[in-house]
Write a protein that holds these residues in place. Structure first.
Motif, PDB file in Angstrom:
ATOM      1  N   TRP A 109       1.419  18.092   2.247  1.00 44.27           N
ATOM      2  CA  TRP A 109       0.128  17.684   2.798  1.00 44.27           C
ATOM      3  C   TRP A 109      -0.618  16.729   1.872  1.00 44.27           C
ATOM      4  N   ALA A 110      -0.605  17.026   0.580  1.00 43.99           N
ATOM      5  CA  ALA A 110      -1.326  16.156  -0.362  1.00 43.99           C
ATOM      6  C   ALA A 110      -0.718  14.750  -0.346  1.00 43.99           C
ATOM      7  N   SER A 111       0.619  14.681  -0.310  1.00 46.79           N
ATOM      8  CA  SER A 111       1.276  13.370  -0.308  1.00 46.79           C
ATOM      9  C   SER A 111       0.953  12.627   0.981  1.00 46.79           C
ATOM     10  N   LEU A 112       1.035  13.345   2.071  1.00 49.23           N
ATOM     11  CA  LEU A 112       0.750  12.747   3.373  1.00 49.23           C
ATOM     12  C   LEU A 112      -0.672  12.195   3.393  1.00 49.23           C
ATOM     13  N   PHE A 113      -1.572  12.969   2.817  1.00 54.15           N
ATOM     14  CA  PHE A 113      -2.964  12.552   2.805  1.00 54.15           C
ATOM     15  C   PHE A 113      -3.123  11.261   1.994  1.00 54.15           C
ATOM     16  N   ALA A 114      -2.477  11.238   0.825  1.00 52.38           N
ATOM     17  CA  ALA A 114      -2.557  10.041  -0.023  1.00 52.38           C
ATOM     18  C   ALA A 114      -1.976   8.828   0.702  1.00 52.38           C
ATOM     19  N   VAL A 115      -0.872   9.045   1.400  1.00 50.10           N
ATOM     20  CA  VAL A 115      -0.224   7.940   2.114  1.00 50.10           C
ATOM     21  C   VAL A 115      -1.144   7.424   3.228  1.00 50.10           C
TER      22      VAL A 115
ATOM     23  N   GLY B 272       0.834  -1.202   0.000  1.00 52.40           N
ATOM     24  CA  GLY B 272       0.000   0.000   0.000  1.00 52.40           C
ATOM     25  C   GLY B 272       0.868   1.251   0.000  1.00 52.40           C
ATOM     26  N   LEU B 273       1.916   1.193   0.829  1.00 49.82           N
ATOM     27  CA  LEU B 273       2.805   2.344   0.981  1.00 49.82           C
ATOM     28  C   LEU B 273       3.568   2.618  -0.317  1.00 49.82           C
ATOM     29  N   ILE B 274       4.037   1.547  -0.952  1.00 52.21           N
ATOM     30  CA  ILE B 274       4.795   1.714  -2.198  1.00 52.21           C
ATOM     31  C   ILE B 274       3.924   2.413  -3.244  1.00 52.21           C
ATOM     32  N   VAL B 275       2.697   1.894  -3.399  1.00 48.35           N
ATOM     33  CA  VAL B 275       1.793   2.483  -4.384  1.00 48.35           C
ATOM     34  C   VAL B 275       1.530   3.945  -4.034  1.00 48.35           C
ATOM     35  N   ALA B 276       1.313   4.209  -2.732  1.00 51.74           N
ATOM     36  CA  ALA B 276       1.002   5.575  -2.309  1.00 51.74           C
ATOM     37  C   ALA B 276       2.173   6.511  -2.569  1.00 51.74           C
ATOM     38  N   ILE B 277       3.380   6.064  -2.239  1.00 52.72           N
ATOM     39  CA  ILE B 277       4.535   6.951  -2.357  1.00 52.72           C
ATOM     40  C   ILE B 277       4.840   7.239  -3.825  1.00 52.72           C
ATOM     41  N   ILE B 278       4.836   6.174  -4.636  1.00 49.24           N
ATOM     42  CA  ILE B 278       5.123   6.402  -6.058  1.00 49.24           C
ATOM     43  C   ILE B 278       4.011   7.259  -6.669  1.00 49.24           C
ATOM     44  N   GLY B 279       2.747   6.914  -6.331  1.00 52.37           N
ATOM     45  CA  GLY B 279       1.616   7.686  -6.855  1.00 52.37           C
ATOM     46  C   GLY B 279       1.702   9.142  -6.439  1.00 52.37           C
TER      47      GLY B 279
END
Ligand SMILES: Nc1ncnc2c1ncn2[C@@H]1O[C@H](COP(=O)(O)OP(=O)(O)OP(=O)(O)O)[C@@H](O)[C@H]1O
Ligand SMILES: [Mg+2]
Lengths: 421, 236
Positions: free
Chosen positions: A388-394, A337-344
């Motif tokens: 913030w946007a990245s954190l939210f996605a993660v 989940g984290l990998i997808v979130a971080i790359i995304g």
């Protein structure tokens, strides 16, 4: 529990095996993050440019003729049924909406070291006439030199020179909207009809455009002419505009004036409060909608993980029989989940950055419906949008990953290894 | 031969409770079985299909827990361990080989063999790699280190699975019909491998098999019938 990189490797390899689904999920998160960043930048940019314009070219404090306190009663009769009758002795009938003896007020206010400029104004509604066109005009009488230090008209002239107003006793400076309505040009003579019906002839000396539509609707004459047209005495003003040295102190300046003079003084924050609140509400709605985009992306993450866990239950059973613990199995899928979130999120940040750049370079036709018009879209630029946007996605992705990851840990190796053919 | 018991089963009972609508059906797989496996032993478990061989093997390996009775591994009662402790124990003391090779398809032969060594962080990656390639070479796969499972034949895959089971130097190697899915020639190779391992390194091996010939090559045959120990023969 050792968070070892072998778990990360396992997570990665499994994702690589489901390339298409992983790609679609990445796309979902990227688009979500991009839209969120762009929306925040857009809303923030609008609010910032609005505030910046106000701070630059609007008075920080406006003192008006309105009194803070009503006069105290000279006589008070209290009747039995709860009604009171108040008598106030009226020695002279004075206008309750003007500042009396403004030059004294002006020097009093200027003695405050926080104050940079003070300028008096009179304001009135009149009828303007040019050729066959006649329509209402919001007219101000100003002291051009000091007024310019606050509203910076000299930077906003689209035709004529601002200095000409000071040199021309019967000069008038038109806002661009007014000039368009009348189709008047510099040098033209037009007529002003006062509320008492007197007609004055004035000459257009300049046309300005500030970009703030409220101001571009106004027209300006010299203070003395304004006082005559509006029926003010030479020592009366409707308002005093003040610019302070240190913006956060504007509230202090306003309250000092109210206390010392009993005239109402309001700050720009108070004046703009409703507009700022409106901005905040619109941004709130926009963010709310964008959050849904990311939520949907979160479902994508859950989807990828659920299929992975189902498809890989045999491998999970093997890992368990090899001695991998429940927590480590959970970690493998949380990591996915984290990998997808971080790359995304990373892709989303790049796309968001590009979109902001593109949007802020698009020329824009100004519309008189908006609060502020400018030649380009003002986009906010702040690294925190990306954070913030990245954190939210993660966070959303991790939350989405929790369920499937825990299911993975629950796989019973005996059942799987027995049943597998 | 050393007489120390490495695995000991004491009155082990295994039953499964199945829900059928409102009723609960209890099926007894192993009513009550006791025996032990000595260090250095090479035992074959035989018996008809459905007699409970696989169930027995899973209990011995701590993959499953008995309904009652005790299973000891190295004098430690494993039925009392928590799931996490069991996982560690499986990793360090046991090696499993299944009828189907069950390799991880995303990893090559070398990585599959390294996996149990890296699970507990007992080996560094480079130690694990050299040990894994050593094991694979011993099993005749030095040319296939970097092949993914789908680039290996069934027999080769099973040898990789055996190398993986041996990776952490287990006290006991447990195999459930490791040749059941292979042609007779590949099966022969695997049998030879087991015998060699036991002879040369003293590796304790318990292997479930249908193959009479293979069983006769081991040191001991435990015959299971309806979940009971029917016979326990030493061959020597
Ligand atoms: N999860 C389960 N649910 C119900 N019954 C089960 C389950 N697992 C095993 N059994 C039953 O337990 C008995 C023993 O099964 P087990 O797999 O141990 O036999 P086996 O000796 O290994 O057979 P085979 O030689 O065919 O592999 C069988 O009757 C089987 O039907
Ligand atoms: Mg079986």
């Amino acid at each position: 529990m050792i968070i070892n990189r072998h778990l990360v490797t396992i997570a990665f390899r499994q994702l690589q095996n489901r390339r298409r689904q992983t790609f679609l999920t990445l796309l979902g998160i990227s688009v979500g993050v991009m839209v969120l960043i762009t929306a925040v930048s857009l809303m923030d940019g609008l609010l910032q440019s609005f505030i910046q314009k106000i701070v630059d070219i609007a008075p920080h404090v406006i003192v008006s003729g309105e009194r803070v306190k009503s006069p105290v009663p000279d006589q008070l009769i209290v009747s039995g049924n709860g009604n009171h009758v108040v008598f106030v002795k009226k020695v002279n009938r004075e206008r309750q909406d003007v500042i009396k003896n403004y030059p004294r007020m002006e020097s009093l206010i200027k003695s405050d070291s926080l104050v940079q400029v003070v300028t008096p104004l009179v304001s009135m509604d009149v009828i303007g006439m040019f050729g066959t066109i006649s329509q209402p005009v919001q007219l101000f009488g100003i002291v051009p030199f000091t007024e310019n230090e606050i509203e910076k008209f000299s930077n906003s002239m689209v035709s004529g020179k601002f200095d000409a107003l000071g040199r021309t006793p019967d000069g008038i400076m038109l806002g661009t909207t007014v000039a368009k309505d009348f189709t008047a040009r510099v040098g033209d003579r037009m007529r002003i009809v006062s509320q008492s019906g007197v007609i004055y002839s004035v000459r257009v000396v300049g046309i300005f455009k500030t970009g703030i539509n409220d101001i571009d609707d106004n027209s300006y004459v010299n203070l003395r002419l304004g006082q005559i047209i509006g029926g003010f005495s030479p020592d009366e003003a409707s308002d005093l505009y003040i610019r302070v040295n240190d913006l956060p102190k504007d509230g202090l300046v306003a309250s000092t004036i109210e206390r010392e003079t009993n005239y109402k003084a309001i700050t720009w924050e108070q004046k703009a409060a409703s507009v700022v609140a409106l901005f905040k509400m619109i941004s709130g709605i926009v963010y709310f909608l964008v959050f849904f985009v990311i939520m949907v992306a979160g479902f994508g993450v859950a989807n990828v993980l659920i299929t992975n866990v189902l498809e890989k239950s045999r491998d999970i059973a093997i890992l368990k029989s090899l001695g991998f613990k429940r927590s480590e199995i959970t970690l493998i899928y949380l990591t996915q989940g984290l990998i997808v979130a971080i790359i995304g999120a990373a892709i989303g940040c790049v796309l968001g950055f590009l979109l902001i750049e593109i949007m802020s370079s698009i020329p824009m036709a100004s519309s008189s419906q908006s609060f502020v018009s400018s030649s380009h879209l003002m986009m906010g630029k702040n690294p925190m949008y990306f954070v913030w946007a990245s954190l939210f996605a993660v966070v959303v992705s991790l939350v989405a990953a929790v369920g499937p990851s825990r299911n993975a840990a629950k796989v019973n190796p005996v059942e799987i290894l027995r049943g597998e053919r | 031969m050393n007489d120390e018991a490495i695995i000991r089963l004491e009155h082990v009972r295994k039953q499964l409770t199945m829900k059928n609508g409102g009723e609960e059906i209890v099926s007894v797989i192993l009513p009550d079985i006791s025996f032990d496996i000595k260090r250095g032993d090479f035992a074959a478990i035989t018996g008809p299909s459905g007699s409970g061989k696989t169930s027995l093997l899973y209990l011995m390996g701590g993959l499953d827990k008995p309904t009652s009775g005790s299973v000891f591994l190295d004098d430690q009662e494993i039925s009392a361990l928590s799931e996490e402790e069991l996982a560690s124990m499986r990793n360090q003391k046991l090696g499993f080989v299944y009828q189907f090779h069950f390799l991880l398809p995303e990893f090559n032969a070398l990585e599959n063999v390294m996996m149990p060594m890296l699970a507990r962080g007992r080996f560094s990656t480079s130690e694990a790699r050299s040990r894994a390639s050593e094991l694979l070479s011993r099993l005749g796969l030095s040319e296939k280190l970097h092949n993914k499972p789908n680039q290996l034949s069934g027999g080769q895959q099973q040898r990789v699975a055996i190398a993986r089971a041996l990776a952490n130097n287990p006290s006991v190697l447990l195999a459930d019909e490791p040749t059941g899915n292979l042609d007779s020639r590949s099966a022969e190779t695997i049998y030879k491998l087991f015998s060699e391992l036991n002879r040369e390194t003293g590796q304790t091996i318990v292997v479930v098999t249908h193959d009479e010939h293979f069983a006769s090559e081991t040191k001991r045959i435990l015959n299971i019938l309806d979940g009971q120990l029917n016979s326990d023969k030493r061959l020597e």
